[in-house]
Design a protein around this motif. Structure first.
Motif, short mmCIF file in Angstrom:
data_model
loop_
_atom_site.label_atom_id
_atom_site.label_comp_id
_atom_site.label_asym_id
_atom_site.label_seq_id
_atom_site.Cartn_x
_atom_site.Cartn_y
_atom_site.Cartn_z
N ASN A 144 0.83 -1.21 0.00
CA ASN A 144 0.00 0.00 0.00
C ASN A 144 0.86 1.26 0.00
O ASN A 144 0.55 2.25 -0.66
CB ASN A 144 -0.93 0.01 1.22
N GLU A 180 -1.49 6.66 2.35
CA GLU A 180 -1.59 5.21 2.49
C GLU A 180 -3.00 4.80 2.93
O GLU A 180 -3.52 3.77 2.50
CB GLU A 180 -0.55 4.70 3.48
N LYS A 186 -5.52 2.21 1.07
CA LYS A 186 -6.14 1.09 1.78
C LYS A 186 -7.63 1.03 1.50
O LYS A 186 -8.20 -0.05 1.28
CB LYS A 186 -5.88 1.21 3.28
N SER A 213 -9.69 -2.03 -0.48
CA SER A 213 -10.88 -2.70 0.06
C SER A 213 -12.03 -2.67 -0.93
O SER A 213 -12.70 -3.69 -1.16
CB SER A 213 -11.30 -2.05 1.38
#
Length: 215
Positions: A171, A182, A186, A190
């Motif tokens: 990431n 970051e 993330k 997802s």
């Protein structure tokens, strides 16, 4: 402590892995098993963070066991143990939910670091190995078509993130490339996994390769 279960039908392999991993201060091999069914029982007892799973075993094979592990409410990170990194069964195991794989000839000094990497949820699979596995797939053309249909649902930014996953980037490295935080990356990861129906980053990375996003 990183809790590990080793599943291999060769007791000497289990003993070797116990010795190497047991030398690390932050890793504990909590159990071992010699077929897939016993491996599932060991996972239920020991609740490990990482499972090292051989594929070719008598009784329940490793592939079937990995499929069962993927149905657990909180499955461990499973690394395939294999002799050859282009084994057809490895590709099937990754699609079934394995986090990555370890070739049995992996030097002992590298083994501990790879288990730590897997415990953090990162893929243990080099881009070159991924290319060989995808190239070995017997249904590559149909996989390509399926992957292209899947990625067509993604936004441009999600495609960029998926490309990074296909290249095996963390990431942090994706964030640097795309000039994002970051935490933002993330979130994109997802959403991308959810859209693609992927259980983990490894499966998403394989979709990226099948779709031709990552060379």
């Amino acid at each position: 402590m990183i809790r590990v279960v080793v599943v291999d039908d060769e007791p000497m392999v289990c003993g070797f892995l116990r010795t190497i991993l047991g030398s690390a201060p932050d890793i504990e091999v909590v159990d071992e098993a010699h077929d897939g069914a016993a491996g599932l029982d060991a996972v239920r007892r020991g609740r490990p963070d990482v499972v090292l799973m051989d594929l070719r075993m008598p009784g329940m094979d490793g592939l079937t066991a990995i499929e069962h592990l993927g149905r657990l409410p909180d499955p461990p990170h499973t690394l395939v143990l294999t002799t050859f990194d282009a084994d057809q069964y490895v590709l099937r195991a990754l699609r079934a939910g394995a986090t990555g794989f370890l070739v049995k000839s992996t030097p002992p000094e590298e083994l501990i670091g790879l288990v730590r990497t897997a415990a953090q949820g990162h893929t243990v699979l080099s881009p070159s190995a991924a290319r060989r596995l995808v190239a070995a797939s017997t249904d590559r053309l149909s996989a390509h078509d399926r992957a292209r249909d899947l990625v067509a649902t993604l936004t441009e930014r999600e495609l960029q993130v998926l490309t990074g996953l296909g290249e095996g980037l963390s990431n942090a490295r994706i964030a640097t490339r795309l000039h994002l935080s970051e935490a933002t990356v993330k979130g994109y990861v997802s959403r991308t996994l959810e859209k693609l129906g992927c259980a983990n980053r490894t499966q998403a990375g394989l979709v990226a390769h099948d779709a031709g996003l990552a060379d």
